[in-house]
Design an enzyme around this catalytic site. Structure first.
Site, PDB file in Angstrom:
ATOM      1  N   HIS A 105     -18.188  68.098 -63.745  1.00 13.24           N
ATOM      2  CA  HIS A 105     -17.451  69.234 -63.192  1.00 13.24           C
ATOM      3  C   HIS A 105     -17.827  69.457 -61.736  1.00 13.24           C
ATOM      4  O   HIS A 105     -18.998  69.408 -61.361  1.00 13.24           O
ATOM      5  CB  HIS A 105     -17.671  70.512 -64.012  1.00 13.24           C
ATOM      6  CG  HIS A 105     -19.107  70.891 -64.221  1.00 13.24           C
ATOM      7  ND1 HIS A 105     -19.918  70.244 -65.136  1.00 13.24           N
ATOM      8  CD2 HIS A 105     -19.879  71.849 -63.639  1.00 13.24           C
ATOM      9  CE1 HIS A 105     -21.116  70.796 -65.118  1.00 13.24           C
ATOM     10  NE2 HIS A 105     -21.130  71.759 -64.211  1.00 13.24           N
ATOM     11  N   LEU A 106     -16.816  69.690 -60.941  1.00 15.77           N
ATOM     12  CA  LEU A 106     -16.977  70.015 -59.525  1.00 15.77           C
ATOM     13  C   LEU A 106     -16.969  71.527 -59.375  1.00 15.77           C
ATOM     14  O   LEU A 106     -16.102  72.209 -59.927  1.00 15.77           O
ATOM     15  CB  LEU A 106     -15.820  69.412 -58.717  1.00 15.77           C
ATOM     16  CG  LEU A 106     -15.719  69.836 -57.247  1.00 15.77           C
ATOM     17  CD1 LEU A 106     -16.771  69.122 -56.415  1.00 15.77           C
ATOM     18  CD2 LEU A 106     -14.321  69.551 -56.698  1.00 15.77           C
TER      19      LEU A 106
END
Length: 202
Positions: A113-114
């Site tokens: 996840h960014l």
């Protein structure tokens, strides 16, 4: 059937196969979550511990464990796509936003996840430390893209896949590491699992 759960993901002990994932459940609306954007490849939702008034998590629908699973130009392209989706999801708040990843083992959920953080200058003291870039535990998307773009993609049969599992050493050698007194950590090894649910290496 022995199972082990860590960082929001449940694996079969014998094979490492992913049998449950918190973020996959959020993507499929099987778990509570505030989804703000989705398409065929990505889902964006709000984090439950925002660093600012608008803090989003950009996730690929394909289950990828973390940045250490990314390889070469293919991985760099995926990170660019994550950033583009993050910008789209942030909308008018995209200007000046921070796009970054935490580096294993200092990650919370084993699904790539960014962090897309609007108005990062408004972060409080602790959030500023948690999301401080150019450290061994947090890197900007641009830094990850730069590292991956310099690598040569190796074959899947390689015993030492070209990832960024040694990112702490690379950051340290660049002189950009934040010497905060946090003790050295060991990187998590990649888990290779099979269909129908597989952890992808990009």
């Amino acid at each position: 059937m022995d199972k082990v759960t860590k960082k929001g993901v449940t694996y079969l002990s014998a094979t490492g196969e992913v049998i449950d994932c918190l973020f996959c459940r959020i993507q499929n609306r099987q778990e509570a979550g505030t989804i703000v954007y989705e398409d065929n490849n990505f889902v964006v939702f709000k984090t439950i511990q925002p660093a600012t008034n608008l803090h989003l998590l950009v996730t690929p629908r394909t289950h990828i464990k973390n940045v250490n699973s990314l390889k070469g130009n293919h991985g760099a392209d995926l990170v660019r796509q994550l950033v583009d989706v993050g910008r789209k999801a942030l909308g008018e708040s995209a200007d000046g936003a921070q796009y970054c990843f935490h580096i294993p083992p200092l990650t919370s959920i084993d699904h790539l996840h960014l962090h897309a953080i609007a108005s990062p200058t408004s972060m409080g003291f602790w959030a500023t430390q948690k999301y401080r870039q150019n450290t061994f535990f947090c890197q900007s998307a641009d830094a990850i893209i730069n590292l991956l773009s310099k690598q040569k993609c190796e074959s899947a049969s390689s015993e030492s896949p070209a990832g960024i599992s040694d990112i702490k050493n690379r950051v340290a050698s660049s002189g950009d590491i934040n010497h905060s007194g946090v003790p050295p950590t060991q990187e998590l090894s990649l888990i290779h699992i099979s269909e129908p649910t597989r952890q992808a290496e990009i």
